[in-house]
Design a protein around this motif. Structure first.
Motif, PDB file in Angstrom:
ATOM      1  N   TYR A 202      43.665  26.152  36.118  1.00  0.00           N
ATOM      2  CA  TYR A 202      42.581  26.172  35.132  1.00  0.00           C
ATOM      3  C   TYR A 202      41.224  25.981  35.813  1.00  0.00           C
ATOM      4  CZ  TYR A 202      45.898  25.990  31.272  1.00  0.00           C
ATOM      5  OH  TYR A 202      46.895  26.288  30.377  1.00  0.00           O
ATOM      6  N   ALA A 203      41.154  25.040  36.733  1.00  0.00           N
ATOM      7  CA  ALA A 203      39.903  24.801  37.456  1.00  0.00           C
ATOM      8  C   ALA A 203      39.506  26.021  38.275  1.00  0.00           C
ATOM      9  CB  ALA A 203      40.042  23.569  38.350  1.00  0.00           C
ATOM     10  N   ARG A 204      40.465  26.631  38.954  1.00  0.00           N
ATOM     11  CA  ARG A 204      40.165  27.828  39.765  1.00  0.00           C
ATOM     12  C   ARG A 204      39.587  28.946  38.909  1.00  0.00           C
ATOM     13  NH1 ARG A 204      45.165  26.243  42.172  1.00  0.00           N
ATOM     14  NH2 ARG A 204      46.327  27.835  41.034  1.00  0.00           N
ATOM     15  N   LYS A 205      40.261  29.238  37.806  1.00  0.00           N
ATOM     16  CA  LYS A 205      39.800  30.328  36.927  1.00  0.00           C
ATOM     17  C   LYS A 205      38.427  30.004  36.330  1.00  0.00           C
ATOM     18  CE  LYS A 205      44.304  32.163  35.681  1.00  0.00           C
ATOM     19  NZ  LYS A 205      45.279  32.370  34.609  1.00  0.00           N
ATOM     20  N   THR A 206      38.235  28.751  35.937  1.00  0.00           N
ATOM     21  CA  THR A 206      36.962  28.342  35.344  1.00  0.00           C
ATOM     22  C   THR A 206      35.818  28.470  36.344  1.00  0.00           C
ATOM     23  OG1 THR A 206      38.064  26.844  33.799  1.00  0.00           O
ATOM     24  CG2 THR A 206      35.734  26.425  34.247  1.00  0.00           C
ATOM     25  N   LEU A 207      36.024  28.013  37.581  1.00  0.00           N
ATOM     26  CA  LEU A 207      34.953  28.076  38.575  1.00  0.00           C
ATOM     27  C   LEU A 207      34.671  29.505  39.011  1.00  0.00           C
ATOM     28  CD1 LEU A 207      33.183  25.744  39.510  1.00  0.00           C
ATOM     29  CD2 LEU A 207      35.291  24.976  38.471  1.00  0.00           C
ATOM     30  N   ASP A 208      35.694  30.336  39.081  1.00  0.00           N
ATOM     31  CA  ASP A 208      35.459  31.762  39.378  1.00  0.00           C
ATOM     32  C   ASP A 208      34.607  32.385  38.276  1.00  0.00           C
ATOM     33  OD1 ASP A 208      36.937  31.673  41.720  1.00  0.00           O
ATOM     34  OD2 ASP A 208      38.744  32.553  40.827  1.00  0.00           O
ATOM     35  N   TYR A 209      34.963  32.098  37.044  1.00  0.00           N
ATOM     36  CA  TYR A 209      34.219  32.626  35.897  1.00  0.00           C
ATOM     37  C   TYR A 209      32.763  32.139  35.911  1.00  0.00           C
ATOM     38  CZ  TYR A 209      32.507  32.769  31.101  1.00  0.00           C
ATOM     39  OH  TYR A 209      31.721  32.952  29.988  1.00  0.00           O
ATOM     40  N   LEU A 210      32.574  30.831  36.074  1.00  0.00           N
ATOM     41  CA  LEU A 210      31.217  30.280  36.021  1.00  0.00           C
ATOM     42  C   LEU A 210      30.364  30.714  37.211  1.00  0.00           C
ATOM     43  CD1 LEU A 210      31.957  26.745  34.557  1.00  0.00           C
ATOM     44  CD2 LEU A 210      30.828  28.668  33.413  1.00  0.00           C
ATOM     45  N   ALA A 211      30.955  30.894  38.372  1.00  0.00           N
ATOM     46  CA  ALA A 211      30.193  31.406  39.520  1.00  0.00           C
ATOM     47  C   ALA A 211      29.663  32.798  39.196  1.00  0.00           C
ATOM     48  CB  ALA A 211      31.061  31.444  40.775  1.00  0.00           C
ATOM     49  N   GLY A 212      30.454  33.603  38.502  1.00  0.00           N
ATOM     50  CA  GLY A 212      30.008  34.926  38.082  1.00  0.00           C
ATOM     51  C   GLY A 212      28.913  34.870  37.037  1.00  0.00           C
ATOM     52  N   GLU A 213      28.978  33.885  36.168  1.00  0.00           N
ATOM     53  CA  GLU A 213      27.997  33.735  35.096  1.00  0.00           C
ATOM     54  C   GLU A 213      26.695  33.080  35.561  1.00  0.00           C
ATOM     55  OE1 GLU A 213      28.346  34.323  31.463  1.00  0.00           O
ATOM     56  OE2 GLU A 213      29.739  35.735  32.378  1.00  0.00           O
ATOM     57  N   ILE A 214      26.819  31.996  36.302  1.00  0.00           N
ATOM     58  CA  ILE A 214      25.659  31.189  36.696  1.00  0.00           C
ATOM     59  C   ILE A 214      25.107  31.628  38.047  1.00  0.00           C
ATOM     60  CG2 ILE A 214      24.907  28.839  37.288  1.00  0.00           C
ATOM     61  CD1 ILE A 214      27.089  27.814  35.357  1.00  0.00           C
ATOM     62  N   GLY A 215      26.006  32.071  38.915  1.00  0.00           N
ATOM     63  CA  GLY A 215      25.634  32.435  40.277  1.00  0.00           C
ATOM     64  C   GLY A 215      26.272  31.486  41.262  1.00  0.00           C
ATOM     65  N   GLY A 216      26.326  31.921  42.501  1.00  0.00           N
ATOM     66  CA  GLY A 216      26.935  31.122  43.549  1.00  0.00           C
ATOM     67  C   GLY A 216      28.245  31.716  43.995  1.00  0.00           C
ATOM     68  N   THR A 217      28.947  30.973  44.825  1.00  0.00           N
ATOM     69  CA  THR A 217      30.202  31.433  45.405  1.00  0.00           C
ATOM     70  C   THR A 217      31.291  30.404  45.153  1.00  0.00           C
ATOM     71  OG1 THR A 217      28.959  32.492  47.193  1.00  0.00           O
ATOM     72  CG2 THR A 217      31.316  32.181  47.541  1.00  0.00           C
ATOM     73  N   SER A 218      32.369  30.836  44.528  1.00  0.00           N
ATOM     74  CA  SER A 218      33.510  29.966  44.295  1.00  0.00           C
ATOM     75  C   SER A 218      34.501  30.123  45.439  1.00  0.00           C
ATOM     76  CB  SER A 218      34.197  30.331  42.976  1.00  0.00           C
ATOM     77  OG  SER A 218      35.408  29.618  42.834  1.00  0.00           O
ATOM     78  N   LEU A 219      34.873  29.002  46.029  1.00  0.00           N
ATOM     79  CA  LEU A 219      35.916  29.015  47.064  1.00  0.00           C
ATOM     80  C   LEU A 219      37.259  28.610  46.455  1.00  0.00           C
ATOM     81  CD1 LEU A 219      34.086  27.473  50.169  1.00  0.00           C
ATOM     82  CD2 LEU A 219      34.297  29.863  49.466  1.00  0.00           C
ATOM     83  N   SER A 220      37.498  29.039  45.229  1.00  0.00           N
ATOM     84  CA  SER A 220      38.722  28.661  44.527  1.00  0.00           C
ATOM     85  C   SER A 220      39.972  29.149  45.246  1.00  0.00           C
ATOM     86  CB  SER A 220      38.700  29.196  43.103  1.00  0.00           C
ATOM     87  OG  SER A 220      38.741  30.617  43.126  1.00  0.00           O
ATOM     88  N   TYR A 221      39.858  30.214  45.996  1.00  0.00           N
ATOM     89  CA  TYR A 221      41.025  30.741  46.709  1.00  0.00           C
ATOM     90  C   TYR A 221      41.545  29.760  47.763  1.00  0.00           C
ATOM     91  CZ  TYR A 221      37.789  31.942  50.484  1.00  0.00           C
ATOM     92  OH  TYR A 221      36.852  31.890  51.486  1.00  0.00           O
ATOM     93  N   LEU A 222      40.741  28.777  48.121  1.00  0.00           N
ATOM     94  CA  LEU A 222      41.163  27.754  49.074  1.00  0.00           C
ATOM     95  C   LEU A 222      41.746  26.521  48.384  1.00  0.00           C
ATOM     96  CD1 LEU A 222      38.171  27.789  51.593  1.00  0.00           C
ATOM     97  CD2 LEU A 222      40.435  28.829  51.887  1.00  0.00           C
ATOM     98  N   SER A 223      41.673  26.482  47.060  1.00  0.00           N
ATOM     99  CA  SER A 223      42.097  25.274  46.352  1.00  0.00           C
ATOM    100  C   SER A 223      43.572  25.342  45.990  1.00  0.00           C
ATOM    101  CB  SER A 223      41.256  25.082  45.093  1.00  0.00           C
ATOM    102  OG  SER A 223      41.554  26.086  44.157  1.00  0.00           O
ATOM    103  N   ASP A 224      44.104  24.187  45.727  1.00  0.00           N
ATOM    104  CA  ASP A 224      45.493  24.044  45.323  1.00  0.00           C
ATOM    105  C   ASP A 224      45.650  22.640  44.757  1.00  0.00           C
ATOM    106  OD1 ASP A 224      48.114  24.718  44.909  1.00  0.00           O
ATOM    107  OD2 ASP A 224      48.557  25.183  46.997  1.00  0.00           O
TER     108      ASP A 224
END
Length: 188
Positions: free
Chosen positions: A16-38
């Motif tokens: 849930y956190a990964r998907k949320t941060l990917d989504y918000l990075a697209g909306e707000i700007g920036g880079t999500s490193l969610s692919y490194l999370s677990d």
């Protein structure tokens, strides 16, 4: 002069956190490193730092998670190394509440409850206000009190909170936490 990467640390790494941060990075700007999370975090601090150095857009969202491991777990080891890196500036932390067996806790600047209100009280996993002022229980918050961080915002479980932070609703609680950190960090 070293140009520092602006980083927001999120103490959650589940799906849930990964998907949320990917989504918000697209909306707000920036880079999500969610692919490194677990859940728990498995990558090394050097892998995370290398990924941060190679991003093109600030802020960089770094998700860390100890999955209930007591003391300094893998996620917190990453946090400690990021704090000490002169090429990285942590502009804020989103401290996510958890039901932990070892009841680790940290102080925070303020919390955002599941209604989106800024409050001085802690919140639980659902974003519901707790009676204690200024403390949050979580599984990746053990080191936060020991560090000089500009702002720590406590929230409930990212992307959840009884549906109130659902991505279909724009994840308003997590979004608000990010926007406040960006405003205070001079990135808006």
């Amino acid at each position: 002069m070293v140009v520092q990467k602006k980083v927001i640390v999120i103490t959650d790494g589940d799906e849930y956190a990964r998907k949320t941060l990917d989504y918000l990075a697209g909306e707000i700007g920036g880079t999500s490193l969610s692919y490194l999370s677990d859940n728990p975090t498995h990558v090394s601090p050097s892998e995370v730092k290398h990924a941060i150095y190679n991003t093109s857009k600030d802020p960089v969202y770094v998700l860390i998670d100890d999955a209930g491991i007591p003391g300094v777990g893998a996620g917190e080891k990453i946090l400690l190394e990021l704090v000490d890196d002169p090429k990285i500036e942590i502009i804020g932390v989103i401290a996510v509440a958890a039901h932990t067996k070892n009841t680790e806790w940290s102080r925070f600047t303020f919390a955002i409850d599941h209604y989106g209100e800024l409050i001085p009280y802690g919140v639980d996993k659902q974003g519901v206000r707790l009676p204690e002022i200024g403390r949050i229980n979580g599984d990746t918050v053990y080191s936060l009190d020991q560090l000089d961080l500009p702002i720590i915002i406590a929230i409930g479980d990212i992307g959840k909170m009884q549906g109130k932070d659902d991505i279909k609703k724009g994840s308003p609680i997590t979004r608000k936490a990010i926007e406040i950190i960006l405003e205070r960090g001079g990135l808006t």
